[in-house]
Design a protein around this motif. Structure first.
Motif, PDB file in Angstrom:
ATOM      1  N   VAL A 153       2.342   2.905   2.168  1.00 45.30           N
ATOM      2  CA  VAL A 153       2.768   3.641   3.357  1.00 45.30           C
ATOM      3  C   VAL A 153       2.152   2.949   4.558  1.00 45.30           C
ATOM      4  O   VAL A 153       0.935   2.730   4.604  1.00 45.30           O
ATOM      5  CB  VAL A 153       2.323   5.116   3.297  1.00 45.30           C
ATOM      6  N   THR A 154       2.977   2.589   5.505  1.00 43.84           N
ATOM      7  CA  THR A 154       2.493   1.924   6.712  1.00 43.84           C
ATOM      8  C   THR A 154       2.132   2.957   7.773  1.00 43.84           C
ATOM      9  O   THR A 154       2.348   4.160   7.601  1.00 43.84           O
ATOM     10  CB  THR A 154       3.547   0.951   7.250  1.00 43.84           C
ATOM     11  N   LYS A 155       1.585   2.475   8.877  1.00 43.47           N
ATOM     12  CA  LYS A 155       1.099   3.376   9.918  1.00 43.47           C
ATOM     13  C   LYS A 155       2.214   4.146  10.612  1.00 43.47           C
ATOM     14  O   LYS A 155       1.947   5.160  11.260  1.00 43.47           O
ATOM     15  CB  LYS A 155       0.291   2.582  10.941  1.00 43.47           C
TER      16      LYS A 155
ATOM     17  N   GLY B 259      -4.921  -3.560   8.527  1.00 41.71           N
ATOM     18  CA  GLY B 259      -3.558  -3.300   8.060  1.00 41.71           C
ATOM     19  C   GLY B 259      -3.128  -4.161   6.894  1.00 41.71           C
ATOM     20  O   GLY B 259      -2.038  -3.941   6.353  1.00 41.71           O
ATOM     21  N   GLN B 260      -3.925  -5.159   6.516  1.00 44.97           N
ATOM     22  CA  GLN B 260      -3.558  -5.948   5.344  1.00 44.97           C
ATOM     23  C   GLN B 260      -3.969  -5.229   4.071  1.00 44.97           C
ATOM     24  O   GLN B 260      -4.708  -4.254   4.080  1.00 44.97           O
ATOM     25  CB  GLN B 260      -4.221  -7.340   5.382  1.00 44.97           C
TER      26      GLN B 260
ATOM     27  N   ILE C 244      -0.588  -1.605   6.845  1.00 47.78           N
ATOM     28  CA  ILE C 244      -0.591  -0.707   5.692  1.00 47.78           C
ATOM     29  C   ILE C 244      -1.696   0.331   5.869  1.00 47.78           C
ATOM     30  O   ILE C 244      -2.849  -0.003   6.147  1.00 47.78           O
ATOM     31  CB  ILE C 244      -0.801  -1.511   4.396  1.00 47.78           C
ATOM     32  N   MET C 245      -1.330   1.586   5.704  1.00 47.87           N
ATOM     33  CA  MET C 245      -2.271   2.687   5.835  1.00 47.87           C
ATOM     34  C   MET C 245      -2.719   3.223   4.472  1.00 47.87           C
ATOM     35  O   MET C 245      -3.855   3.648   4.294  1.00 47.87           O
ATOM     36  CB  MET C 245      -1.635   3.806   6.650  1.00 47.87           C
ATOM     37  N   HIS C 246      -1.810   3.186   3.505  1.00 48.58           N
ATOM     38  CA  HIS C 246      -2.096   3.756   2.191  1.00 48.58           C
ATOM     39  C   HIS C 246      -1.366   2.931   1.138  1.00 48.58           C
ATOM     40  O   HIS C 246      -0.261   2.435   1.367  1.00 48.58           O
ATOM     41  CB  HIS C 246      -1.632   5.227   2.133  1.00 48.58           C
ATOM     42  N   VAL C 247      -1.990   2.808  -0.031  1.00 54.55           N
ATOM     43  CA  VAL C 247      -1.404   2.043  -1.128  1.00 54.55           C
ATOM     44  C   VAL C 247      -1.722   2.753  -2.432  1.00 54.55           C
ATOM     45  O   VAL C 247      -2.759   3.425  -2.564  1.00 54.55           O
ATOM     46  CB  VAL C 247      -1.936   0.591  -1.145  1.00 54.55           C
ATOM     47  N   SER C 248      -0.804   2.651  -3.402  1.00 57.85           N
ATOM     48  CA  SER C 248      -0.997   3.234  -4.723  1.00 57.85           C
ATOM     49  C   SER C 248      -0.345   2.322  -5.749  1.00 57.85           C
ATOM     50  O   SER C 248       0.769   1.834  -5.529  1.00 57.85           O
ATOM     51  CB  SER C 248      -0.396   4.644  -4.798  1.00 57.85           C
TER      52      SER C 248
ATOM     53  N   MET D  47       5.488  -5.143   8.079  1.00 55.96           N
ATOM     54  CA  MET D  47       5.753  -5.368   9.492  1.00 55.96           C
ATOM     55  C   MET D  47       4.414  -5.643  10.177  1.00 55.96           C
ATOM     56  O   MET D  47       3.439  -4.950   9.954  1.00 55.96           O
ATOM     57  CB  MET D  47       6.419  -4.148  10.122  1.00 55.96           C
ATOM     58  N   ALA D  48       4.404  -6.662  11.022  1.00 59.28           N
ATOM     59  CA  ALA D  48       3.157  -7.056  11.665  1.00 59.28           C
ATOM     60  C   ALA D  48       2.635  -5.981  12.606  1.00 59.28           C
ATOM     61  O   ALA D  48       1.419  -5.796  12.739  1.00 59.28           O
ATOM     62  CB  ALA D  48       3.355  -8.375  12.414  1.00 59.28           C
TER      63      ALA D  48
END
Length: 1160
Positions: A306-308, A263-264, A293-297, A288-289
């Motif tokens: 975008v987080t989980k 998730g980091q 993080i699921m996706h990054v752009s 948020m712990a």
């Protein structure tokens, strides 16, 4: 702004593109493959297919992708057999690369992949340093390696020659599989994610790309040697990571983020010109712990994630110096993924309805934007559906329950789909709202359409309905074993609890849709939006002034019905305005016809405008003083308007004034700088003095108002209105302002020609670096960013509005240029190179001359109209070469700089550049998509027929011929590539289709057999340059060919005849020349570097060569015109010849300079 496309993949693996000028999704031309995700650029798109293999889609272009392969044949002199291939054991290979270390015979040079093809066979390069070699292409030296020369000497013991062969990339507009090495042990794992960027890495060579990929095992790979000229790259290299990676994103510059399984986020640091793969990783914790993080752009200076839990986050404080940023900011909406494209614009796919959204309000000052807006563009295939696709059921939802009742009793057909009921459009009332008043839709949930809220809609076809009063259609029966597997994992969206609409079945989940064979009909209706899985905006340019059609749809109308009512086009609006104007003009003539015999009650009218400006004193000490100005405009008995400008000033407590008759003003020039909003007025007398009257306003708007008013008054005094004539002379200042002058019949007269300082120049809107015109009305221009523009026939724009501008054919125009400063250092025996110089040295931060101090903090854009669009970066393309840090060395300031350090290199300098952007308007329309470095139009007579020959050189050095150029289609239709052995920089086409060009090494070339039937010719002939000179420009007229070298010398080509069009030798004409333009009458005009007037020295002055005759083509002297500050002139449209006089005059009114240099 040229059109660009947005790439997307739906849930069924099909790839679509959406143009910024269109409103329909178009399927990719190559539809044989199914893709998981894509990452796009302007010129290509990379993707991961369902087989986990990487493919690249290179868009078609008129300019081919060519790579040159070269190898060297080496020989040594033998006393017995002269030069032969028998070399010494310590020598290099007989066939080798340029270093001699690699054995490289001709038959071992193979194509890297099946996507390439050979253009021709191997041939010898007979060009050496811009000069032709002897037959055979051999160059000689004392030994290997050494300095080679083209002349054979008595001590020439070795020789070599270069063999060349070009290969061309042939897989255009199709998905080409990226080749891998044959060794299975070196093959990377199947890929899971892919990202392309890095085309604007600071200081990086133009054309290089960074391709990053993530495998299924969480490893990160980098594709080596990917560039515009090598779209496939060479091989994959593994990049170590501190953990297993899930997804990766690469921005246009040096930002690279990735996500870990935990998730980091990983941030790559140390990305630069010499290390595009970076040096180390930094870890960024999620917002948020509990939800990683699921996706990054990433973009230029933004990071979205975008987080989980599907929340969207924006990273604050991200830039090149701090790629990790500072903190997270939660944004509105729930998304599956987001993508950052060009100009940091953002797209996203909602997690509930799989609709695509665009982030509105993203600007350089507000990178996070304002709101999400749904893209309602339909698919291209939806156009084939007629208005029956809007079923009676949907009509009932829109109008009331009377029609709805008939819909319930009707038999559904093949085209009846639940469009408006299923999903209301953005401008339509929601079904729950429109039916709640009748009570027929009670209990239906009222749902929003935002990305974070679900939308209720039916996913099945109307043929699956039961209990609707009609007979149900037979449904296809197939067992689970008969259904093929799909390659896309489909996730079923959450259902919203609530009652279904009466008469409609319960909508099934998306899980059942995933089992449909790809050959069957889609599960969603044609009026419903596609279900998207991925989007990429890396090739989509959206700016603040870009008008998009993605978000508008006519309420209650199907796509087929919408096509029946097209919007009013600008051409229709212009025609309507013209018709109304003609009707009003005819009505005025009819009403005033009976009163023509009456005398006018008022013989003349006077109109005065006053204001407060500043004036640059004509006397010493020269300074700005506050003055009052008054423009008095009056109309005479003949209806001609004339104006006088009064300037009132105070000197020694005495009020005085000067006045300027506007019918004597020859040009009004804006003099924009960072300190003053000023402009200059020239008259013939002040032109000869090189001392214009300069006025300055307090604000830019006030300056523009005065400039437009004075320009309009000058044009009215000279009765010059509307668009320029086809014979007009065009010029451009060093600021990018465009001016035109209408030539008189006596301008090119052999006796008593019109002096250049009496020519009237008026400004046209827009901003360009080069303008090239034709006598048939076709005018092209090039911007500082190499963008090509075509003249639309209007006038005005920019600061010229109202009566000073046409109401149509005015378009938004932008330009980008670089501002350069230099960092200077001197060698110190104790500390090495330091910023402390000698008292006589130049400033340690200066301009190119070293006379003006220029620091990073104090350097501003060229004028208030320009804005910075980048940070300062080192320019490695400085003439003379640089070292790895961008330094150039010399023995002293100023001297000849080179890119390597020697024992006598006591000083060094480094060039820093920063990009700025200007947005204006003018009668120019962009010609996409190829950037050009030079353009030339044939200077033929106005009554010529057929297509117009237009040649150009791209910014990469490719020679192009434009097809389909005519008066009705000045932009042409397509480019025809003309092959060359080396990059070119300048080109010119003459009146008889003779084409001359200048290569990057300063040599000249002539294109043979060019004709209207064979527009590209057949071959290039190498023309030797003048002795010890490197050419930089060439201009061809009717029979004359003039060339300009890098030292400002003007040359004329002698001996040109129809049977020998290459000519015989070069004749020196003048020096002190910056640009040259030869017209269709062989008239010669130049831009002189320095011209001394009676009061001042001007740089960049328009000069006319006088005395040019058929028996004396080089002329006799120079006539000096407007200046300074001019940078370009084009007389290639002026085919206006003066009638021959029967008597010979013995004197001329001009005091011309003698033959020789332009006086300074």
């Amino acid at each position: 702004m040229p059109t660009s496309v947005l790439w997307a993949v739906d849930l069924f693996g099909r790839v679509y593109t959406l143009s910024t000028a269109g409103q329909y999704w178009e399927p990719c031309r190559d539809t044989q493959l199914e893709f998981k995700r894509v990452t796009a650029l302007r010129q290509c798109c990379w993707g991961i297919a369902a087989d986990n293999q990487v493919y690249v889609y290179v868009c078609a272009s008129d300019v081919p992708i060519r790579r040159r392969e070269e190898t060297y044949e080496n020989q040594r002199w033998n006393p017995v057999g002269s030069f032969c291939e028998k070399l010494l054991p310590s020598d290099r290979w007989p066939w080798s690369d340029v270093s001699g270390l690699q054995h490289q015979p001709l038959d071992r040079v193979a194509l890297p992949s099946p996507h390439w093809e050979w253009e021709s066979d191997w041939y010898v390069d007979e060009n050496f340093g811009g000069e032709p070699t002897e037959k055979g292409g051999w160059t000689y030296a004392i030994d290997f390696p050494a300095t080679y020369t083209r002349d054979k000497k008595w001590n020439s013991c070795v020789r070599r020659r270069k063999w060349i062969r070009y290969r061309r990339y042939k897989s255009r507009d199709t998905w080409a599989k990226i080749p891998s090495k044959d060794d299975p042990k070196q093959l990377p794992d199947p890929f899971n994610d892919l990202s392309v960027g890095g085309w604007e890495i600071t200081d990086e060579p133009i054309g290089r790309l960074s391709v990053w990929a993530v495998s299924l095992q969480g490893k990160v790979w980098y594709r080596e040697d990917v560039s515009y000229s090598n779209p496939e790259g060479s091989f994959w290299s593994l990049v170590d990571t501190p953990g297993e990676t899930v997804q990766i994103s690469c921005g246009p510059h040096d930002l690279l983020w990735a996500t870990l399984w935990e998730g980091q986020a990983l941030v790559r640091e140390g990305i630069s010109r010499h290390n595009p793969k970076g040096s180390s990783w930094s870890i960024v914790e999620p917002p948020m712990a509990e939800n990683g993080i699921m996706h990054v752009s990433v973009g230029v200076s933004v990071v979205w994630a975008v987080t989980k839990d599907r929340k969207v986050w924006f990273r604050r404080g991200v830039n090149s110096h701090n790629p990790c940023g500072t903190s997270w900011i939660e944004m509105v909406g729930e998304m599956v993924m987001v993508n950052v494209g060009l100009n940091d614009q953002v797209w996203g796919i909602a997690c509930e309805d799989r609709a695509m959204y665009f982030r509105q309000g993203v600007t350089p000052s507000e990178l996070s934007g304002k709101t999400w807006k749904a893209i309602v563009a339909g698919r291209e295939c939806d156009r084939s559906h007629s208005g029956s696709s809007s079923s009676l059921l949907s009509a009932g939802c829109f109008f009331g329950d009377e029609v709805r009742g008939s819909a319930e009793s009707s038999v559904p057909s093949d085209t009846d789909t639940s469009s408006e009921v299923d999903r209301p459009g953005p401008d339509q009332p929601h079904p729950a709202d429109c039916l709640d008043s009748t009570g027929s839709c009670k209990g239906s949930p009222v749902l929003g359409t935002g990305p974070g809220r679900p939308t209720a809609r039916a996913e099945e076809k109307a043929s699956q309905a039961e209990g609707t009063g009609g007979e149900p259609r037979p449904q296809p029966v197939s067992t689970l074993a008969e259904l093929p597997w799909t390659n896309i994992d489909l996730k079923e969206p959450r259902r919203v609890p609530g009652h279904s609409i009466p008469g409609l079945p319960e909508p099934p989940g998306l899980s059942s849709l995933g089992l449909l064979p790809l050959g069957l009909e889609e599960p969603y209706s044609t009026d419903d939006h596609p279900l998207w899985a991925w989007v990429s905006g890396g090739g989509c340019a959206v700016e603040a002034h870009t008008a998009l059609k993605w978000f508008s749809a006519q309420s209650g109308l199907s796509p087929a019905v919408q096509t029946l009512a097209p919007p009013v086009t600008p051409a229709q609006t212009a025609a309507w305005r013209k018709q109304i104007f003609q009707q009003l003009t005819e009505r005025t003539k009819r009403e005033l016809e009976n009163f023509r015999h009456y005398e006018q009650a008022v013989e003349q009218s006077v109109w005065v405008k006053m204001g407060a400006l500043q004036w640059w004193c004509d006397w010493k000490p020269h300074k700005w003083v506050d003055v009052r100005v008054a423009l008095e405009q009056f109309t005479g008995h003949d209806g001609v308007r004339d104006s006088i400008l009064f300037i009132y000033y105070v000197v020694n407590e005495e009020k005085k004034y000067i006045h300027l008759f506007l019918n004597e003003v020859t040009v009004l020039v804006p003099v924009l700088n960072e300190a003053k909003h000023s402009f200059a007025l020239y008259t013939p007398e002040r032109t000869r003095q090189r001392w214009p009257a300069r006025l300055a306003a307090a604000t830019e708007q006030e300056m523009n108002d005065w400039l437009a008013l004075l320009s309009l008054s000058c044009c009215e005094s000279r009765r010059v209105h509307g668009r320029p004539s086809t014979q007009a002379i065009w010029s451009v200042t060093c600021k990018g302002d465009i001016f035109v002058s209408e030539p008189s019949l006596d301008l090119e007269a052999p006796e008593r020609p019109l002096p250049c300082d009496q020519m009237f120049w008026r400004q046209m809107g827009g901003h360009l670096r080069v303008v090239e015109a034709s006598s048939r009305g076709v005018v092209w221009g090039l911007g500082y960013d190499h963008t090509a523009w075509v003249y639309t026939g209007g006038y005005g724009g920019g600061c010229f509005q109202g009566l000073a501008s046409s109401t149509s054919n005015i378009y938004t125009q932008s330009d980008v240029k670089c501002v350069y400063i230099y960092e200077n250092q001197r060698w110190n025996p104790v500390t090495g190179y330091t910023s402390r110089g000698l008292p006589t040295d130049r400033y340690m931060w200066s301009d190119a001359s070293g006379l003006q101090e220029r620091t990073k903090a104090s350097t501003k854009p060229p004028s208030p109209q320009w804005t910075w669009v980048s940070d300062w970066y080192v320019d490695f393309s400085a003439p003379g070469g640089t070292d790895q840090e961008g330094w150039q060395y010399a023995s002293d300031f100023p001297a000849s700089y080179h890119g390597y350090k020697t024992m006598k290199a006591f000083v060094r300098r480094r060039c820093w550049a920063r990009k700025c952007k200007l947005v204006t308007s003018g009668p120019w329309l962009e010609v996409a998509p190829i950037a050009l470095g030079d353009v030339s139009i044939i200077p033929e007579s106005p009554d010529a027929k057929g297509s117009i020959a237009l040649w150009a050189v791209s910014d990469k050095g490719d020679v192009l011929c434009r097809l389909g150029v005519s008066e009705l289609n000045p932009a042409g239709s397509s480019w025809l590539h003309v092959g060359t052995d080396q990059p070119f920089t300048c080109i010119s086409v003459g009146a008889c289709h003779q084409v001359w060009a200048v290569a990057r090494d300063g040599s000249a070339f002539y294109r043979g057999s060019v004709s209207p039937s064979q527009p590209a010719g057949d071959c290039w002939y190498h023309i030797p340059s003048p002795p010890k000179q490197r050419l930089k420009q060439v201009s061809v007229g009717q029979t004359s060919v003039y060339a300009l070298d890098e030292n400002g010398n003007l040359w004329y080509r002698q001996g040109i005849t129809p049977s020998y069009p290459q000519g015989s030798s070069w004749e020196h004409v003048s020096n002190n020349v910056c640009k040259v333009s030869v017209g269709p009458l062989d008239q010669v005009w130049v831009i002189a570097n320095k011209v001394q007037g009676s009061h001042s020295l001007s740089r960049g002055t328009v000069c006319h060569r006088t005395g040019v005759q058929p028996h004396e083509p080089t002329g006799q002297g120079w006539d000096y015109g407007i200046g300074g500050g001019w940078d370009h002139i084009s007389v290639r449209a002026n085919a206006t010849g003066a009638p021959r006089s029967g008597c010979q005059e013995t004197s001329t009114p001009l005091e011309e300079a003698g033959s020789g240099p332009v006086r300074c």
